[in-house]
Design an enzyme around this catalytic site. Structure first.
Site, PDB file in Angstrom:
ATOM      1  N   TYR A  16       0.854  -1.202   0.000  1.00 42.38           N
ATOM      2  CA  TYR A  16       0.000   0.000   0.000  1.00 42.38           C
ATOM      3  C   TYR A  16       0.884   1.243   0.000  1.00 42.38           C
ATOM      4  O   TYR A  16       0.702   2.155  -0.813  1.00 42.38           O
ATOM      5  CB  TYR A  16      -0.931   0.001   1.216  1.00 42.38           C
ATOM      6  CG  TYR A  16      -1.818   1.226   1.269  1.00 42.38           C
ATOM      7  CD1 TYR A  16      -2.844   1.407   0.340  1.00 42.38           C
ATOM      8  CD2 TYR A  16      -1.617   2.224   2.224  1.00 42.38           C
ATOM      9  CE1 TYR A  16      -3.650   2.543   0.369  1.00 42.38           C
ATOM     10  CE2 TYR A  16      -2.423   3.359   2.257  1.00 42.38           C
ATOM     11  CZ  TYR A  16      -3.433   3.511   1.328  1.00 42.38           C
ATOM     12  OH  TYR A  16      -4.225   4.641   1.357  1.00 42.38           O
TER      13      TYR A  16
ATOM     14  N   LYS B 123       1.344   4.219  -2.772  1.00 41.66           N
ATOM     15  CA  LYS B 123       1.048   5.625  -2.478  1.00 41.66           C
ATOM     16  C   LYS B 123       2.302   6.508  -2.557  1.00 41.66           C
ATOM     17  O   LYS B 123       2.207   7.670  -2.944  1.00 41.66           O
ATOM     18  CB  LYS B 123       0.360   5.750  -1.107  1.00 41.66           C
ATOM     19  CG  LYS B 123      -1.053   5.151  -1.082  1.00 41.66           C
ATOM     20  CD  LYS B 123      -2.029   5.961  -1.947  1.00 41.66           C
ATOM     21  CE  LYS B 123      -3.467   5.504  -1.795  1.00 41.66           C
ATOM     22  NZ  LYS B 123      -4.408   6.262  -2.628  1.00 41.66           N
TER      23      LYS B 123
HETATM   24  P1  NAD Z   1     -13.481   3.400   0.144  1.00 42.95           P
HETATM   25  O1  NAD Z   1     -13.073   1.981   0.132  1.00 42.95           O
HETATM   26  O2  NAD Z   1     -14.824   3.756   0.670  1.00 42.95           O
HETATM   27  O3  NAD Z   1     -13.371   4.058  -1.295  1.00 42.95           O
HETATM   28  C1  NAD Z   1     -12.499   3.602  -2.303  1.00 42.95           C
HETATM   29  C2  NAD Z   1     -13.283   3.579  -3.590  1.00 42.95           C
HETATM   30  O4  NAD Z   1     -12.429   3.179  -4.674  1.00 42.95           O
HETATM   31  C3  NAD Z   1     -14.424   2.561  -3.512  1.00 42.95           C
HETATM   32  O5  NAD Z   1     -15.618   3.196  -3.899  1.00 42.95           O
HETATM   33  C4  NAD Z   1     -14.009   1.485  -4.492  1.00 42.95           C
HETATM   34  O6  NAD Z   1     -15.086   0.864  -5.120  1.00 42.95           O
HETATM   35  C5  NAD Z   1     -13.178   2.303  -5.470  1.00 42.95           C
HETATM   36  N1  NAD Z   1     -12.343   1.452  -6.315  1.00 42.95           N
HETATM   37  C6  NAD Z   1     -11.547   0.406  -5.951  1.00 42.95           C
HETATM   38  N2  NAD Z   1     -11.008  -0.158  -7.041  1.00 42.95           N
HETATM   39  C7  NAD Z   1     -11.456   0.557  -8.122  1.00 42.95           C
HETATM   40  C8  NAD Z   1     -11.260   0.471  -9.515  1.00 42.95           C
HETATM   41  N3  NAD Z   1     -10.493  -0.485 -10.059  1.00 42.95           N
HETATM   42  N4  NAD Z   1     -11.885   1.374 -10.310  1.00 42.95           N
HETATM   43  C9  NAD Z   1     -12.677   2.325  -9.793  1.00 42.95           C
HETATM   44  N5  NAD Z   1     -12.920   2.450  -8.485  1.00 42.95           N
HETATM   45  C10 NAD Z   1     -12.304   1.569  -7.660  1.00 42.95           C
HETATM   46  O7  NAD Z   1     -12.366   4.156   0.978  1.00 42.95           O
HETATM   47  P2  NAD Z   1     -11.930   5.712   1.008  1.00 42.95           P
HETATM   48  O8  NAD Z   1     -11.326   5.906   2.319  1.00 42.95           O
HETATM   49  O9  NAD Z   1     -13.015   6.598   0.569  1.00 42.95           O
HETATM   50  O10 NAD Z   1     -10.757   5.712  -0.075  1.00 42.95           O
HETATM   51  C11 NAD Z   1     -10.619   6.701  -1.053  1.00 42.95           C
HETATM   52  C12 NAD Z   1      -9.145   7.030  -1.237  1.00 42.95           C
HETATM   53  O11 NAD Z   1      -8.669   7.564  -0.012  1.00 42.95           O
HETATM   54  C13 NAD Z   1      -8.261   5.829  -1.555  1.00 42.95           C
HETATM   55  O12 NAD Z   1      -7.371   6.198  -2.591  1.00 42.95           O
HETATM   56  C14 NAD Z   1      -7.502   5.602  -0.263  1.00 42.95           C
HETATM   57  O13 NAD Z   1      -6.236   5.043  -0.487  1.00 42.95           O
HETATM   58  C15 NAD Z   1      -7.405   7.019   0.266  1.00 42.95           C
HETATM   59  N6  NAD Z   1      -7.154   7.096   1.705  1.00 42.95           N
HETATM   60  C16 NAD Z   1      -8.048   6.598   2.608  1.00 42.95           C
HETATM   61  C17 NAD Z   1      -7.759   6.658   3.964  1.00 42.95           C
HETATM   62  C18 NAD Z   1      -8.694   6.138   5.019  1.00 42.95           C
HETATM   63  O14 NAD Z   1      -8.304   6.009   6.161  1.00 42.95           O
HETATM   64  N7  NAD Z   1      -9.936   5.849   4.706  1.00 42.95           N
HETATM   65  C19 NAD Z   1      -6.553   7.236   4.388  1.00 42.95           C
HETATM   66  C20 NAD Z   1      -5.678   7.745   3.452  1.00 42.95           C
HETATM   67  C21 NAD Z   1      -5.987   7.668   2.112  1.00 42.95           C
END
Ligand code: NAD
Length: 292
Positions: free
Chosen positions: A153, A157
């Site tokens: 991961y 990133k």
């Molecule tokens: P989440 O799992 O709710 O959202 C991620 C979304 O990406 C989901 O809707 C999923 O269906 C979609 N996705 C996955 N594979 C895909 C693909 N091949 N094509 C299109 N869509 C796809 O979680 P989130 O927290 O909303 O994550 C969004 C972003 O935030 C991610 O990039 C994640 O790495 C980043 N992020 C999240 C956190 C956290 O703690 N939640 C922290 C830092 C960064």
């Protein structure tokens, strides 16, 4: 004219909240193309925007790992331009490195790294021709400093950071601004949606006892951090709005100051040894000295 926004990964979490917020703007400043891999999951988004006018939101299918699907979504943008591209889709992968299959590792890189890059590639020529645009990417603290049991991961990133920073230098000449919205823990389905090695998983039988005990501690730490320090998606959306509304947006926005002392260690002590011991202590501190 409305500003045309296209967001990836809108079926849940940060992408969904951002799509709802922009589409609900009372002045209808934005026309939002909320994209998602699986349109069967659009109900949640539709539920949140109930009653909204159709002229601010459209939902499109887009799998960021599939170039054809990206190009088809691009073709469906009726304005034939995207002013603001938000690369948000992403997945997590958590567990001891030695149990991860090559396929699983590839999948994480496919979505988080190549998915982000190939989405940008598809919209870049249009933005360059317009000589204006915004590219926002959901970044992560895991892209700024390493985290145990998150090697892939973090690798994905960190790589996104490198790609965005590199692009920003060039795109500056085209009046295109690249911004990474660096998130700490956020209350979303992310932990549930990620690929995680569960403690009872058979694959862990091949892992040594010390790694397993450290993994257990890590999971406890992670659970506590999400419980105590996670931000709501609305907080993250505010930071996206800052970047979108700024006349000269920065490359990096931090959504949360809680982790900055640790990240700062990486710049004040650039050989990173202090970072490694501080992070190790934070996560694994326990009675057992040999674990530290
Ligand atoms: P989440 O799992 O709710 O959202 C991620 C979304 O990406 C989901 O809707 C999923 O269906 C979609 N996705 C996955 N594979 C895909 C693909 N091949 N094509 C299109 N869509 C796809 O979680 P989130 O927290 O909303 O994550 C969004 C972003 O935030 C991610 O990039 C994640 O790495 C980043 N992020 C999240 C956190 C956290 O703690 N939640 C922290 C830092 C960064």
């Amino acid at each position: 004219d409305q500003r045309v926004v296209l967001i990836t990964g809108c079926s849940s979490g940060i992408g969904l909240s951002l799509a709802v917020c922009l589409a609900s703007d009372p002045d209808k400043t934005y026309k939002v193309y909320a994209t998602m891999r699986n349109l069967a999951k659009k109900e949640r988004l539709l539920e949140c925007v109930k009653g909204l006018h159709r002229d601010t939101l459209d939902i499109l299918q887009m799998d960021v790992t599939n170039q054809q699907s990206i190009l088809e979504a691009k073709d469906r943008v009726t304005e034939k331009r995207v002013d603001i591209l938000v690369c948000n889709a992403g997945v997590g992968l958590m567990g001891p490195l030695e149990v991860q299959s090559l396929d699983t590792m590839r999948q994480i890189l496919e979505v988080n790294l190549l998915g982000t890059i190939q989405t940008i590639q598809a919209f870049l020529p249009g933005m360059k021709a317009q000589r204006q645009g915004r590219i926002l990417v959901t970044g992560s603290m895991g892209g700024l400093h390493g985290l145990p049991f998150n090697e892939l991961y973090c690798a994905s990133k960190f790589a996104v950071e490198g790609a965005c920073e590199s692009l920003a230098i060039l795109l500056h000449h085209f009046n295109i601004h690249v911004s990474l919205i660096e998130c700490g823990p956020v209350n979303t389905d992310f932990l549930n949606n990620q690929q995680k090695t569960e403690l009872g998983d058979a694959s862990l039988q091949q892992v040594d006892a010390q790694t397993l005990s450290l993994y257990e501690k890590y999971l406890q730490h992670c659970g506590a951090v999400f419980q105590n320090a996670a931000q709501d998606t609305e907080d993250i959306v505010k930071v996206f709005l800052d970047a979108i509304q700024s006349p000269s947006p920065a490359l990096r926005y931090h959504t949360n100051d809680a982790m900055s002392p640790l990240t700062t260690l990486k710049t004040t002590a650039p050989d990173s040894s202090q970072y490694i011991s501080a992070m190790s202590k934070l996560i694994f501190s326990s009675n057992s000295a040999e674990d530290q």
